[in-house]
Every structure is written in C-alpha cells, then in structure tokens.
Design an enzyme around this catalytic site. Structure first.
Site, short mmCIF file in Angstrom:
data_model
loop_
_atom_site.label_atom_id
_atom_site.label_comp_id
_atom_site.label_asym_id
_atom_site.label_seq_id
_atom_site.Cartn_x
_atom_site.Cartn_y
_atom_site.Cartn_z
N LYS A 168 3.35 66.05 9.78
CA LYS A 168 1.63 66.36 9.68
C LYS A 168 0.62 66.40 10.95
O LYS A 168 -0.66 65.81 9.65
CB LYS A 168 0.73 67.67 8.32
CG LYS A 168 -0.11 68.12 7.91
CD LYS A 168 0.06 68.95 8.37
CE LYS A 168 -0.58 70.23 7.64
NZ LYS A 168 0.01 71.54 8.61
N ASP A 183 11.33 65.84 0.21
CA ASP A 183 11.32 65.83 -1.39
C ASP A 183 11.47 67.50 -1.23
O ASP A 183 12.70 68.29 -1.68
CB ASP A 183 10.76 65.51 -2.58
CG ASP A 183 11.10 65.26 -3.59
OD1 ASP A 183 12.17 66.39 -4.18
OD2 ASP A 183 10.68 64.92 -4.44
N ASP A 190 14.90 70.85 -1.09
CA ASP A 190 15.04 71.75 -2.36
C ASP A 190 15.13 73.14 -1.56
O ASP A 190 15.93 74.41 -2.11
CB ASP A 190 13.29 71.38 -2.77
CG ASP A 190 14.16 70.87 -4.09
OD1 ASP A 190 14.81 70.11 -4.10
OD2 ASP A 190 13.67 71.35 -5.75
#
Ligand code: NAD
Length: 397
Positions: free
Chosen positions: A225, A281, A285
């Site tokens: 980012k 993480d 998902d």
C-alpha cells in the site's frame, strides 16, 4: 502396519505408523524409506476433526510407501489454556523443536479468551511457534480442482487456469509490532497497533518468493500500500533491489486494494504473490473462494532451519476453528489433508507421496463426493470422517 502409542507427560501422546514389508512397493513408488517425527497439534473447534483425517491419510501413505511416521500429539489453544494454563506449554515447544515438522489444526473460538488485551489468547500459541521457530514464510498455494470449477461462486471462465502461490510474511508487521494495546485516557478509550518492518525482514521474504518463482512461471507480484504507508514504500524499494538479483524473474507491484479486486477478476494473471503479514492473511481468505471454500486451502510455514529430511515447517489449513460447525461432522477435511501433502513435499522431500495425496483428493472430488461447504446438485454429500476415509482409501488404491 505396526503402531505403538506412548504417553509423554500430561498431554503428549506418541503413535508410530509404519509398514514393515518394504518389498511390497510397486516399482514407480519411492525407493527411499524413512522415519519422520511429526508433532501433531490439533487445537480447538474443528481442528481435531480435520487433523484426525489428515493423520488417517498419512497412515495410508505410510502403508503404501513404507515410511514410518512417528506422531506425537500435544495440546494447543483453548484446550491447552484450560488443561495447562497457557496456550502452548514449554514442553510442547520442546516437542516441536525436536520434531521434523508440525501438523497444526486451528486455535481459538471461545469469546472469553478473545480480545487483544486478553493475556491468554489461544492464537498466542501460533505466534509463539512462528516467532521462536523463525517460521517467517507462509506459503499458500491456490489451484482450484477442475471438478470444482462449477462449485465456486465465481464463474468457471474466470477460474480456469488459476495456479497461484501466495507467500505471506509471517513474523513481522501489524501482528507483532509494539505497541499494540487498548488504553484508557481522559477522553475515553484509544487503541494502537504498529506496522513495523526491517529491511532484512522484507528482503528475506522477497528472496523466498523469487526462489519459489524459479520453479514456476517466473513472475512475482509484490503487494503493498505504497501510496499511503511508509512500511510499504520501504517494502517496494527492497523488493526492487532483491528482484534485481534474479534477472530471470519478472517483478511487478500491485496495491493491495487493486490486488483484492484482480484476484477475483483475473486470477490467472498471478504466479507468485508476495506480501506482508496482514495483507496476506486477508487476501488468502479471499483467494480461498477461487478454490471453492475456506475448507480447501492448505498452508506451509517455513524458515531456514533444516532437519535430516529437509526444511523444518509448520503445516496448517488456512481456516479457523469454525465454532458454527464444530462437533457436527460437517467440516471439510481437505485443507488439512492437502496440508499433509505440503509437509511431505517441503519438509520430507517426498514428492511422489505428496502427489499421491493430491491425486486421491482429486479422485474423491471427481467421483462426486462433497462436504457441506461444497454441496452441489447431483453430487454425494458426505461428512468429515467419510471424506477422510474415501481419500485415505484412494491413496492406497
Ligand atoms: P473460520 O475459518 O473458523 O470460519 C469462517 C467460516 O468458514 C465459517 O462459516 C466456517 O464454518 C467456515 N469454515 C471454515 N473452515 C471450514 C471447513 N474446513 N469446512 C467447512 N467450513 C469451514 O473463521 P472465523 O469464524 O472468523 O474464526 C473462528 C475462530 O477461529 C476465531 O476464534 C478465530 O480467531 C480462529 N481462527 C484461527 C485460525 C488459526 O488457528 N490459524 C485462523 C483463523 C481463525
């Protein structure tokens, strides 16, 4: 097959699984027969249910290929807090230290142990294992099975050809940075978490990604980012420098928000994705939906430590303890079973054996067996144990 069960202290149980008649192997099977020590930490919720099935499949591999898997079980998470007073005891840490690999289920799920200021967080077991065993690289492969392309909520034409590997940094970033706390002030409560990375931490994980890309399609996407975060600007600078050491690898950068969108718009553009702890993480998902369910994705956590057989590692499905389906024989054990395949491949250098597990999973799916999370019209819905049995039998066929 011979098996023996020994008790070690309060919570550790050792079992041995082997087939003694090595001459029974077929010519295409591995001629190398070994003994491998595995610490089995099932944890909480559906952890024990899915790990049991992974163990069952390992036993089948032992019988077919003649290996001996010495399995020593110990408690972690809520189970360990309740029985031993902490999420992972020193004795269990020692067991892990002397094993060749760790097979882990999942931890957590009881609200009274949750919250960042709770002194007995079940997740602290995982953080301690990762930190003390220096398991800094979390590998999460995402390759949807052909027979499941229509089971996903994402269109078949988007999924086709997807074969990516997320390399998530595991011992730095927001999950380890200090301070991390909720504080009382005169104006009310406030909270702080710290996103901290050193140049060395970034360099080693980018290097891992570049090395892995060499045996794949030679492309690395570094996700950050950098338009907002200083840690990401350093990440990008170091990634460029490290990738310059790998002229055969193409490095590209993506912002994490854009990557989240690209993952479900055009997933086959990715080969190896490398990113910091929390981004990895969350993105994995999301990526699990490419494979049809959270119950399909395995992971390997590796460092630099070597054993007599290969790289030491911790292997766990990416899902959590799923309290909503615990104890109902509804959990999909495939992520845990594929986790055992990763262990054979990365920590024991047993690729034929790992292939045998993956082929058995593919066979079970192609034969139409589905757990509830993948339920499909016209397919046979089975429970956790039945899916484990079908895959274990397919390994030996
Ligand atoms: P979760 O992964 O446990 O569950 C999310 C959803 O996916 C649930 O609906 C669950 O039923 C489903 N699901 C997960 N695994 C499945 C499987 N194998 N088969 C079928 N369905 C499956 O995530 P959550 O609900 O956010 O977290 C529950 C607990 O797990 C929390 O305490 C969390 O802290 C913990 N957790 C632990 C780990 C770990 O141990 N590595 C990872 C994530 C979450």
């Amino acid at each position: 097959m011979s098996s023996s069960i020994k008790m070690h202290g309060q919570s550790q149980v050792c079992e041995k699984f082997t087939r003694k008649k090595h001459g029974e192997q077929s010519p295409q099977e591995s001629l190398h027969v070994g003994t491998y020590a595995i610490a089995v930490l099932p944890g909480d919720g559906i952890g024990p249910e899915v790990v049991e099935q992974a163990v069952r499949v390992l036993q089948s591999v032992g019988r077919r290929f003649g290996h001996t898997f010495e399995l020593t079980r110990a408690m972690v998470g809520v189970a360990a807090i309740e029985a031993e007073g902490e999420a992972i005891s020193d004795a269990t840490m020692e067991l892990c230290q002397r094993s060749d690999a760790i097979l882990f289920g999942a931890v957590g799920g009881l609200p009274r142990f949750e919250g960042p200021n709770s002194k007995k967080q079940p997740e602290s077991a995982l953080f301690r294992l990762r930190k003390e065993l220096e398991l800094y690289a979390n590998l999460r492969p995402v390759k949807p099975f052909q027979a499941l392309l229509d089971a996903s909520t994402i269109k078949r034409e988007v999924l086709e050809g997807t074969d990516l590997l997320v390399v998530r940094e595991l011992t730095g970033g927001l999950y380890f940075g200090k301070p991390s706390e909720i504080r009382e002030t005169a104006q009310g409560l406030e909270a702080v978490d710290t996103l901290f990375y050193t140049e060395a931490e970034i360099a080693r994980i980018v290097r891992t990604a570049c090395e892995l890309a060499r045996s794949r399609k030679k492309k690395v996407t570094s996700v950050d980012k950098a338009n907002v975060l200083s840690s990401s600007r350093l990440w990008r600078r170091v990634a460029d420098r490290v990738a310059a050491e790998y002229p055969d690898i193409t490095l590209e950068h993506q912002l994490v928000d854009s990557c989240a969108m690209q993952l479900i718009r055009w997933p086959r553009q990715f080969d190896v994705v490398v990113t910091e702890n929390m981004f990895g993480d969350i993105l994995t998902d999301e990526a699990s939906m490419l494979a049809g369910s959270l119950g399909m994705l395995p992971s390997a956590s590796l460092g630099t430590r070597r054993t007599a057989h290969g790289l030491f590692g911790l292997y766990e499905p990416i899902h959590g303890t799923a309290p909503d389906i615990t104890g109902q024989d509804k959990a999909n054990p495939i992520a845990a079973i594929l986790t055992a395949a990763l262990m054979l491949r990365y920590s024991f250098n047993l690729s034929a054996e790992a292939d045998a597990i993956e082929a058995a999973v593919e066979r079970a799916i192609a034969d139409g067996y589905r757990t509830l999370d993948l339920r499909e019209e016209g397919k046979t819905t089975v429970g956790t144990k039945e899916m484990g049995r079908i895959i274990a039998e397919a390994v030996e066929r």
